[in-house]
Design an enzyme around this catalytic site. Structure first.
Site, PDB file in Angstrom:
ATOM      1  N   HIS A   1      -2.594  -4.796   3.025  1.00  8.75           N
ATOM      2  CA  HIS A   1      -1.716  -4.144   2.069  1.00  8.75           C
ATOM      3  C   HIS A   1      -0.334  -3.583   2.785  1.00  8.75           C
ATOM      4  CE1 HIS A   1      -0.535  -1.665  -1.134  1.00  8.75           C
ATOM      5  NE2 HIS A   1      -0.221  -0.792  -0.595  1.00  8.75           N
TER       6      HIS A   1
ATOM      7  N   LYS B   1       7.376   1.708   0.555  1.00  5.90           N
ATOM      8  CA  LYS B   1       7.443   0.345   1.060  1.00  5.90           C
ATOM      9  C   LYS B   1       8.189  -0.730   0.178  1.00  5.90           C
ATOM     10  CE  LYS B   1       3.071  -0.242   1.189  1.00  5.90           C
ATOM     11  NZ  LYS B   1       2.597   1.006   0.617  1.00  5.90           N
TER      12      LYS B   1
ATOM     13  N   ASP C   1       3.296  -6.004  -1.346  1.00  7.00           N
ATOM     14  CA  ASP C   1       2.044  -5.342  -1.922  1.00  7.00           C
ATOM     15  C   ASP C   1       0.739  -6.014  -0.926  1.00  7.00           C
ATOM     16  OD1 ASP C   1       0.283  -3.389  -3.308  1.00  7.00           O
ATOM     17  OD2 ASP C   1      -0.378  -5.053  -4.606  1.00  7.00           O
TER      18      ASP C   1
ATOM     19  N   ARG D   1      10.146   9.502  20.699  1.00  7.80           N
ATOM     20  CA  ARG D   1      11.641   9.704  20.557  1.00  7.80           C
ATOM     21  C   ARG D   1      12.367   8.818  21.422  1.00  7.80           C
ATOM     22  NH1 ARG D   1      13.162  15.999  19.925  1.00  7.80           N
ATOM     23  NH2 ARG D   1      15.271  14.902  19.163  1.00  7.80           N
TER      24      ARG D   1
END
Length: 309
Positions: free
Chosen positions: A139, A160, A178, A244
């Site tokens: 997915h 998305k 999808d 980070r």
């Protein structure tokens, strides 16, 4: 087990069927490897991979021509008595009448191509490797961003498709939305493509189904793409620490192949499309030998040494 019909190979490789009277409807190829039956022509049939597509080149052909009739009959009977899906003669070579007769008797299709043996072998192996590669569906959304295949994953409704739409508007190309079919074509390479049913479509909640090819033109879509980078979207959490600096790469695994993976926390106001673009360019830069995090580390180390002096 994945398989592909012999007729599809004939059509794709533009082969000539030398035995049209043989019914090839149910003949399937189940592995991408091929075999050149040179040792078998010499009479050695131990470990003969008869289930592979057989390729006859100039060397095998001239050896066959040099055999005496009695030896030809013996070798041809032994070779063609195995359940072979097909034998391809390269360079427009034509099998002798005895070989043709025995092949018809045993129902072994004989095919012909004008291509050189090595060139044909490379082409058919590459094509079969893609078509018969192990395949899973995941997915997500797959987009070509500056030539990098970016697979965007995350929970349903996290954004998305919206990120993909913005990327397409910025000039990048959609591969699939999808559902992503992922094929392992080598130990390093994963290829993603769309299922036939959903190709070129994007689902946008509140709007519905949108056809990207019709809306933005053929330059906005792509048939398939190597997966270079995975971006996992998730809801931002105060309790979780996010990378980070990017000093160490994180990976996710599909079909045994590792792919670089970045986890992006979602908060209101973050422009996902621009972040995906930056991630793709940064990944491309790393492949070309430049790592911004390492460069920053070197500068900090150099600054600390200078202060100590």
């Amino acid at each position: 087990m994945a398989s592909i019909s012999l007729q599809r190979i004939i059509d794709k490789m533009k082969l000539t069927n030398l035995t049209p009277e043989i019914d090839i409807t149910n003949i399937k190829i189940t592995q991408p490897d091929i075999n050149r039956p040179a040792l078998q022509m010499a009479g050695y049939f131990e470990h003969y991979e008869s289930t592979r597509l057989q390729i006859v080149g100039f060397v095998e052909y001239t050896y066959m021509e040099s055999l005496e009739e009695a030896r030809k009959l013996e070798i041809y009977e032994e070779l063609l008595n195995h359940p072979t899906p097909g034998i391809v003669f390269c360079r427009d070579l034509v099998p002798d009448p005895l070989f043709l007769e025995i092949a018809k008797k045993h129902g072994i299709p004989l095919l012909s191509t004008s291509k050189a043996t090595s060139a044909f072998m490379a082409e058919v192996i590459r094509w079969l490797n893609v078509k018969l590669a192990p395949c899973i569906t995941v997915h997500g959304v797959l987009v070509d961003v500056y030539g990098e295949g970016v697979l965007i994953t995350g929970e349903s409704g996290i954004g998305k498709s919206e990120a993909a739409l913005e990327l397409i508007k910025r000039g990048h190309r959609l591969v699939t939305d999808d559902v992503v079919e992922i094929r392992k074509v080598s130990e390093e390479t994963l290829i993603g493509k769309a299922p036939t049913v959903t190709k070129h479509f994007i689902e946008l909640r509140g709007i519905g189904i949108v056809d990207m090819k019709t809306l933005f033109g053929v330059s906005s879509v792509k048939e398939d793409q190597e997966i270079d980078l995975v971006i996992k979207l998730e809801e931002w959490s105060k309790e979780k620490e996010y990378d980070r600096l990017g000093m160490e790469e994180e990976y996710t695994e599909y079909l045994g192949n590792k792919v670089v993976c970045h986890t992006l926390p979602i908060r209101p106001g973050r422009n996902l499309a621009i972040i995906c673009e930056a991630a793709a360019v940064n990944h491309r830069q790393k492949k070309m030998g430049y790592n911004a995090a390492q460069e920053l580390y070197k500068r900090v180390q150099a600054s600390l040494q200078k202060d100590e002096e």
